[in-house]
Design a protein around this motif. Structure first.
Motif, PDB file in Angstrom:
ATOM      1  N   UNK A 103       0.853  -1.184   0.000  1.00 56.71           N
ATOM      2  CA  UNK A 103       0.000   0.000   0.000  1.00 56.71           C
ATOM      3  C   UNK A 103       0.888   1.232   0.000  1.00 56.71           C
ATOM      4  N   UNK A 104       0.709   2.080  -1.012  1.00 57.14           N
ATOM      5  CA  UNK A 104       1.542   3.272  -1.139  1.00 57.14           C
ATOM      6  C   UNK A 104       0.663   4.493  -1.323  1.00 57.14           C
ATOM      7  N   UNK A 105       1.147   5.603  -0.807  1.00 55.04           N
ATOM      8  CA  UNK A 105       0.463   6.882  -0.985  1.00 55.04           C
ATOM      9  C   UNK A 105       1.406   7.800  -1.739  1.00 55.04           C
ATOM     10  N   UNK A 106       0.817   8.692  -2.521  1.00 52.82           N
ATOM     11  CA  UNK A 106       1.632   9.631  -3.276  1.00 52.82           C
ATOM     12  C   UNK A 106       1.853  10.874  -2.443  1.00 52.82           C
ATOM     13  N   UNK A 107       2.969  11.561  -2.700  1.00 51.98           N
ATOM     14  CA  UNK A 107       3.288  12.720  -1.877  1.00 51.98           C
ATOM     15  C   UNK A 107       2.589  13.995  -2.364  1.00 51.98           C
ATOM     16  N   UNK A 108       1.809  13.890  -3.437  1.00 53.73           N
ATOM     17  CA  UNK A 108       1.038  15.040  -3.872  1.00 53.73           C
ATOM     18  C   UNK A 108      -0.337  14.994  -3.207  1.00 53.73           C
ATOM     19  N   UNK A 109      -0.914  16.158  -2.887  1.00 49.84           N
ATOM     20  CA  UNK A 109      -2.209  16.160  -2.227  1.00 49.84           C
ATOM     21  C   UNK A 109      -3.297  15.560  -3.117  1.00 49.84           C
ATOM     22  N   UNK A 110      -4.213  14.861  -2.497  1.00 48.98           N
ATOM     23  CA  UNK A 110      -5.351  14.287  -3.209  1.00 48.98           C
ATOM     24  C   UNK A 110      -6.625  14.778  -2.554  1.00 48.98           C
ATOM     25  N   UNK A 111      -7.706  14.734  -3.298  1.00 49.64           N
ATOM     26  CA  UNK A 111      -8.950  15.284  -2.767  1.00 49.64           C
ATOM     27  C   UNK A 111      -9.797  14.258  -2.042  1.00 49.64           C
ATOM     28  N   UNK A 112      -9.574  12.995  -2.307  1.00 53.26           N
ATOM     29  CA  UNK A 112     -10.416  11.969  -1.676  1.00 53.26           C
ATOM     30  C   UNK A 112      -9.593  11.009  -0.825  1.00 53.26           C
ATOM     31  N   UNK A 113      -8.669  11.578  -0.055  1.00 53.57           N
ATOM     32  CA  UNK A 113      -7.805  10.765   0.806  1.00 53.57           C
ATOM     33  C   UNK A 113      -8.647  10.023   1.838  1.00 53.57           C
ATOM     34  N   UNK A 114      -8.377   8.733   2.045  1.00 48.80           N
ATOM     35  CA  UNK A 114      -9.175   7.977   3.010  1.00 48.80           C
ATOM     36  C   UNK A 114      -8.886   8.408   4.441  1.00 48.80           C
ATOM     37  N   UNK A 115      -9.888   8.258   5.268  1.00 51.35           N
ATOM     38  CA  UNK A 115      -9.691   8.521   6.689  1.00 51.35           C
ATOM     39  C   UNK A 115      -9.310   7.215   7.374  1.00 51.35           C
ATOM     40  N   UNK A 116      -8.833   7.323   8.586  1.00 53.18           N
ATOM     41  CA  UNK A 116      -8.538   6.126   9.364  1.00 53.18           C
ATOM     42  C   UNK A 116      -9.765   5.245   9.525  1.00 53.18           C
ATOM     43  N   UNK A 117     -10.932   5.881   9.639  1.00 51.25           N
ATOM     44  CA  UNK A 117     -12.174   5.111   9.775  1.00 51.25           C
ATOM     45  C   UNK A 117     -12.456   4.284   8.530  1.00 51.25           C
ATOM     46  N   UNK A 118     -12.175   4.860   7.330  1.00 50.20           N
ATOM     47  CA  UNK A 118     -12.373   4.114   6.081  1.00 50.20           C
ATOM     48  C   UNK A 118     -11.513   2.851   6.072  1.00 50.20           C
ATOM     49  N   UNK A 119     -10.266   3.011   6.453  1.00 55.65           N
ATOM     50  CA  UNK A 119      -9.345   1.880   6.452  1.00 55.65           C
ATOM     51  C   UNK A 119      -9.769   0.847   7.495  1.00 55.65           C
ATOM     52  N   UNK A 120     -10.159   1.303   8.671  1.00 57.45           N
ATOM     53  CA  UNK A 120     -10.610   0.363   9.710  1.00 57.45           C
ATOM     54  C   UNK A 120     -11.838  -0.420   9.272  1.00 57.45           C
ATOM     55  N   UNK A 121     -12.755   0.234   8.547  1.00 58.79           N
ATOM     56  CA  UNK A 121     -13.931  -0.478   8.027  1.00 58.79           C
ATOM     57  C   UNK A 121     -13.515  -1.540   7.026  1.00 58.79           C
ATOM     58  N   UNK A 122     -12.557  -1.195   6.128  1.00 57.06           N
ATOM     59  CA  UNK A 122     -12.060  -2.170   5.152  1.00 57.06           C
ATOM     60  C   UNK A 122     -11.415  -3.355   5.865  1.00 57.06           C
ATOM     61  N   UNK A 123     -10.565  -3.078   6.852  1.00 60.27           N
ATOM     62  CA  UNK A 123      -9.897  -4.135   7.610  1.00 60.27           C
ATOM     63  C   UNK A 123     -10.939  -5.052   8.259  1.00 60.27           C
ATOM     64  N   UNK A 124     -11.926  -4.466   8.893  1.00 66.03           N
ATOM     65  CA  UNK A 124     -12.963  -5.262   9.564  1.00 66.03           C
ATOM     66  C   UNK A 124     -13.704  -6.139   8.557  1.00 66.03           C
ATOM     67  N   UNK A 125     -14.077  -5.563   7.413  1.00 67.73           N
ATOM     68  CA  UNK A 125     -14.804  -6.334   6.401  1.00 67.73           C
ATOM     69  C   UNK A 125     -13.967  -7.488   5.862  1.00 67.73           C
ATOM     70  N   UNK A 126     -12.678  -7.233   5.573  1.00 66.83           N
ATOM     71  CA  UNK A 126     -11.826  -8.291   5.028  1.00 66.83           C
ATOM     72  C   UNK A 126     -11.522  -9.356   6.083  1.00 66.83           C
ATOM     73  N   UNK A 127     -11.388  -8.941   7.339  1.00 70.60           N
ATOM     74  CA  UNK A 127     -11.211  -9.919   8.417  1.00 70.60           C
ATOM     75  C   UNK A 127     -12.451 -10.805   8.542  1.00 70.60           C
ATOM     76  N   UNK A 128     -13.635 -10.196   8.452  1.00 71.28           N
ATOM     77  CA  UNK A 128     -14.881 -10.965   8.548  1.00 71.28           C
ATOM     78  C   UNK A 128     -15.035 -11.923   7.366  1.00 71.28           C
ATOM     79  N   UNK A 129     -14.575 -11.504   6.187  1.00 69.84           N
ATOM     80  CA  UNK A 129     -14.620 -12.381   5.008  1.00 69.84           C
ATOM     81  C   UNK A 129     -13.594 -13.500   5.103  1.00 69.84           C
ATOM     82  N   UNK A 130     -12.607 -13.330   5.973  1.00 67.39           N
ATOM     83  CA  UNK A 130     -11.574 -14.348   6.144  1.00 67.39           C
ATOM     84  C   UNK A 130     -10.479 -14.305   5.095  1.00 67.39           C
ATOM     85  N   UNK A 131     -10.351 -13.183   4.355  1.00 67.78           N
ATOM     86  CA  UNK A 131      -9.308 -13.106   3.332  1.00 67.78           C
ATOM     87  C   UNK A 131      -8.057 -12.388   3.816  1.00 67.78           C
ATOM     88  N   UNK A 132      -8.153 -11.595   4.861  1.00 67.06           N
ATOM     89  CA  UNK A 132      -6.998 -10.841   5.362  1.00 67.06           C
ATOM     90  C   UNK A 132      -6.302 -11.661   6.435  1.00 67.06           C
TER      91      UNK A 132
END
Length: 109
Positions: free
Chosen positions: A7-36
């Motif tokens: 997972x890489x981020x670019x050093x230029x500003x972006x307009x739709x940068x994810x929040x920590x909450x977005x990432x935590x939701x993704x982690x939770x969903x993938x953990x529940x699916x059993x793929x992470x």
């Protein structure tokens, strides 16, 4: 099959940068699916050290191993049925909207 998501981020500003909450939701969903299997953020590149051995000497260099616009932000290890499933999971990661996700199959002899 196991896959590494780099997972890489670019050093230029972006307009739709994810929040920590977005990432935590993704982690939770993938953990529940059993793929992470495992994943975590990494410290900023300025806090990294590169290790090389040259002519038997250990050479340390502060900072990232290469000059690049992207900065390694973290990783996840997935257990998926196929490469296509790993791509689908990576595309759902919030950072995919503003940075990049590299999907690397593990080498399996």
């Amino acid at each position: 099959m196991r896959f590494l998501l780099l997972i890489a981020v670019e050093d230029e500003p972006v307009t739709d940068e994810p929040t920590g909450d977005d990432v935590l939701r993704w982690v939770k969903e993938m953990d529940e699916r059993g793929v992470r299997v495992l994943g975590n953020r990494v410290v900023p590149p300025a806090e990294a050290t590169t290790v090389r051995v040259r002519n038997g000497d250990v050479v340390l260099t502060d900072g990232p191993f290469a000059e690049t616009r992207e900065q390694m932000a973290g990783f996840d290890i997935l257990e998926c049925e196929s490469f296509e499933e790993a791509i689908e999971v990576a595309a759902q990661h919030p950072v995919a909207r503003s940075g990049l996700i590299e999907v690397c199959p593990f080498w399996e002899p």
